[in-house]
Design a protein around this motif. Structure first.
Motif, mmCIF file in Angstrom:
data_model
loop_
_atom_site.group_PDB
_atom_site.id
_atom_site.type_symbol
_atom_site.label_atom_id
_atom_site.label_comp_id
_atom_site.label_asym_id
_atom_site.label_seq_id
_atom_site.Cartn_x
_atom_site.Cartn_y
_atom_site.Cartn_z
ATOM 1 N N MET A 8 6.772 7.808 -2.856
ATOM 2 C CA MET A 8 7.587 8.544 -1.885
ATOM 3 C C MET A 8 8.334 7.588 -0.964
ATOM 4 S SD MET A 8 7.429 11.589 -2.771
ATOM 5 C CE MET A 8 8.356 12.267 -1.431
ATOM 6 N N PHE A 9 7.702 6.478 -0.575
ATOM 7 C CA PHE A 9 8.373 5.487 0.256
ATOM 8 C C PHE A 9 9.598 4.932 -0.465
ATOM 9 C CE2 PHE A 9 9.008 0.971 1.167
ATOM 10 C CZ PHE A 9 9.395 1.059 2.506
ATOM 11 N N PHE A 10 9.424 4.545 -1.737
ATOM 12 C CA PHE A 10 10.557 4.016 -2.497
ATOM 13 C C PHE A 10 11.648 5.075 -2.653
ATOM 14 C CE2 PHE A 10 7.589 0.723 -4.221
ATOM 15 C CZ PHE A 10 8.290 -0.360 -3.712
ATOM 16 N N PHE A 11 11.253 6.305 -2.863
ATOM 17 C CA PHE A 11 12.221 7.383 -3.006
ATOM 18 C C PHE A 11 13.041 7.537 -1.725
ATOM 19 C CE2 PHE A 11 13.279 11.932 -2.592
ATOM 20 C CZ PHE A 11 14.117 12.045 -3.693
ATOM 21 N N LEU A 12 12.356 7.587 -0.591
ATOM 22 C CA LEU A 12 13.061 7.739 0.686
ATOM 23 C C LEU A 12 13.935 6.526 0.990
ATOM 24 C CD1 LEU A 12 10.263 9.397 2.845
ATOM 25 C CD2 LEU A 12 12.306 10.468 1.895
ATOM 26 N N PHE A 13 13.431 5.342 0.702
ATOM 27 C CA PHE A 13 14.214 4.125 0.910
ATOM 28 C C PHE A 13 15.473 4.155 0.053
ATOM 29 C CE2 PHE A 13 15.204 -0.281 -0.282
ATOM 30 C CZ PHE A 13 15.480 -0.797 0.979
ATOM 31 N N PHE A 14 15.316 4.545 -1.192
ATOM 32 C CA PHE A 14 16.434 4.636 -2.127
ATOM 33 C C PHE A 14 17.460 5.645 -1.626
ATOM 34 C CE2 PHE A 14 18.174 6.010 -6.334
ATOM 35 C CZ PHE A 14 18.642 4.776 -6.748
ATOM 36 N N ILE A 15 17.012 6.784 -1.162
ATOM 37 C CA ILE A 15 17.915 7.820 -0.652
ATOM 38 C C ILE A 15 18.649 7.332 0.593
ATOM 39 C CG2 ILE A 15 17.983 10.119 0.420
ATOM 40 C CD1 ILE A 15 17.685 10.228 -2.581
ATOM 41 N N VAL A 16 17.946 6.673 1.507
ATOM 42 C CA VAL A 16 18.585 6.187 2.740
ATOM 43 C C VAL A 16 19.650 5.146 2.416
ATOM 44 C CG1 VAL A 16 18.169 4.851 4.853
ATOM 45 C CG2 VAL A 16 16.661 6.745 4.261
ATOM 46 N N ALA A 21 25.484 4.028 1.868
ATOM 47 C CA ALA A 21 26.610 3.639 1.020
ATOM 48 C C ALA A 21 27.580 4.799 0.840
ATOM 49 C CB ALA A 21 26.099 3.159 -0.339
ATOM 50 N N ALA A 22 27.059 6.001 0.682
ATOM 51 C CA ALA A 22 27.917 7.178 0.521
ATOM 52 C C ALA A 22 28.698 7.447 1.795
ATOM 53 C CB ALA A 22 27.080 8.390 0.150
ATOM 54 N N LYS A 23 28.085 7.254 2.945
ATOM 55 C CA LYS A 23 28.765 7.480 4.226
ATOM 56 C C LYS A 23 29.933 6.520 4.393
ATOM 57 C CE LYS A 23 29.143 9.225 8.342
ATOM 58 N NZ LYS A 23 29.847 10.457 8.494
ATOM 59 N N ARG A 24 29.734 5.281 4.009
ATOM 60 C CA ARG A 24 30.810 4.293 4.108
ATOM 61 C C ARG A 24 31.944 4.617 3.141
ATOM 62 N NH1 ARG A 24 27.623 -1.431 4.820
ATOM 63 N NH2 ARG A 24 26.787 -0.946 6.860
ATOM 64 N N ALA A 25 31.577 5.161 1.992
ATOM 65 C CA ALA A 25 32.593 5.445 0.982
ATOM 66 C C ALA A 25 33.316 6.759 1.226
ATOM 67 C CB ALA A 25 31.943 5.467 -0.400
ATOM 68 N N MET A 37 29.401 11.721 -6.315
ATOM 69 C CA MET A 37 28.548 10.605 -5.923
ATOM 70 C C MET A 37 27.176 11.105 -5.453
ATOM 71 S SD MET A 37 29.129 7.289 -3.519
ATOM 72 C CE MET A 37 29.851 8.188 -2.205
ATOM 73 N N VAL A 38 27.152 12.205 -4.734
ATOM 74 C CA VAL A 38 25.870 12.769 -4.283
ATOM 75 C C VAL A 38 25.029 13.179 -5.488
ATOM 76 C CG1 VAL A 38 24.809 14.717 -3.074
ATOM 77 C CG2 VAL A 38 26.712 13.491 -2.034
ATOM 78 N N LYS A 39 25.670 13.773 -6.500
ATOM 79 C CA LYS A 39 24.939 14.133 -7.727
ATOM 80 C C LYS A 39 24.357 12.897 -8.404
ATOM 81 C CE LYS A 39 27.597 17.886 -9.512
ATOM 82 N NZ LYS A 39 28.299 18.417 -10.667
ATOM 83 N N GLN A 40 25.167 11.853 -8.479
ATOM 84 C CA GLN A 40 24.699 10.614 -9.110
ATOM 85 C C GLN A 40 23.519 10.019 -8.352
ATOM 86 O OE1 GLN A 40 28.052 8.019 -9.403
ATOM 87 N NE2 GLN A 40 28.843 8.982 -11.263
ATOM 88 N N VAL A 41 23.608 10.019 -7.043
ATOM 89 C CA VAL A 41 22.505 9.495 -6.225
ATOM 90 C C VAL A 41 21.234 10.288 -6.503
ATOM 91 C CG1 VAL A 41 21.648 9.301 -3.851
ATOM 92 C CG2 VAL A 41 23.962 8.548 -4.411
ATOM 93 N N TYR A 42 21.353 11.595 -6.540
ATOM 94 C CA TYR A 42 20.203 12.447 -6.808
ATOM 95 C C TYR A 42 19.633 12.162 -8.196
ATOM 96 C CZ TYR A 42 17.436 16.594 -7.783
ATOM 97 O OH TYR A 42 16.430 17.429 -8.148
ATOM 98 N N HIS A 43 20.486 12.058 -9.197
ATOM 99 C CA HIS A 43 20.013 11.800 -10.565
ATOM 100 C C HIS A 43 19.307 10.455 -10.662
ATOM 101 C CE1 HIS A 43 23.214 14.777 -12.294
ATOM 102 N NE2 HIS A 43 22.201 15.398 -11.711
ATOM 103 N N TYR A 44 19.889 9.431 -10.054
ATOM 104 C CA TYR A 44 19.251 8.116 -10.087
ATOM 105 C C TYR A 44 17.931 8.118 -9.321
ATOM 106 C CZ TYR A 44 23.021 5.570 -12.381
ATOM 107 O OH TYR A 44 23.919 5.099 -13.289
ATOM 108 N N ALA A 45 17.873 8.813 -8.205
ATOM 109 C CA ALA A 45 16.640 8.862 -7.413
ATOM 110 C C ALA A 45 15.522 9.552 -8.190
ATOM 111 C CB ALA A 45 16.896 9.573 -6.083
ATOM 112 N N VAL A 46 15.828 10.676 -8.812
ATOM 113 C CA VAL A 46 14.805 11.396 -9.591
ATOM 114 C C VAL A 46 14.360 10.543 -10.782
ATOM 115 C CG1 VAL A 46 14.363 13.419 -11.035
ATOM 116 C CG2 VAL A 46 15.525 13.682 -8.849
#
Length: 156
Positions: A8-16, A21-25, A37-46
């Motif tokens: 869960m820590f790695f998951f949250l770190f990955f999401i943050v 990065a998404a906010k900057r982009a 991009m949000v979909k991609q982030v979710y897919h990679y996180a899962v």
């Protein structure tokens, strides 16, 4: 429990990190690209979290198989067992009955066999539980990995 907390820590770190990065982009991307991009982030996180679960389950399964093949049981020496079990327990002022050396040895051998069987049973139980950490997240990982590959092909 530590394994779940770590995942869960790695998951949250990955999401943050990806959210930053998404906010900057977002300043340079249109709405459709942001959603993509949000979909991609979710897919990679899962995919990442399920992969971590599968790897952990594999490690736990390997350790359980090792415990089954070579049980690590502490067995007291025969002399200690004989000193502790040489007499039957006195119940309600009944005379103590002394056991013969042969009877004590038979009881000791039965105790050693029982402890080894208990260790093997515990290792087998742990192995079956570890398979759950592999088999449950595996289809989810495969599903999201295929989605990621499909999205990569669509963007190319």
């Amino acid at each position: 429990m530590i394994f779940i907390s770590l995942a869960m820590f790695f998951f949250l770190f990955f999401i943050v990190v990806l959210a930053i990065a998404a906010k900057r982009a977002t300043n340079t991307l249109n709405e459709e690209e942001r959603e993509d991009m949000v979909k991609q982030v979710y897919h990679y996180a899962v995919a990442f979290i399920t992969l971590i679960m599968i790897i952990g389950g594999g490690v736990f399964a390997f350790m359980s198989v090792a415990d089954y093949v070579s049980p690590n049981t502490y067995v007291e020496s025969f002399e200690d067992y004989k000193n502790m079990s040489g007499y039957k327990v006195e119940i309600e002022n009944v005379e103590k009955e002394k056991l013969s050396e042969h009877e004590i040895r038979a009881q000791y051998d039965a105790m050693v066999v029982q402890q080894n069987e208990q260790s093997k049973q515990f290792a087998l139980n742990s192995f079956i539980k570890s398979l759950g950490w592999i088999l449950i997240p595996l289809p989810i990982f495969v599903f999201f990995q295929r989605r990621i590959n499909r999205e990569k092909k669509n963007h190319s």
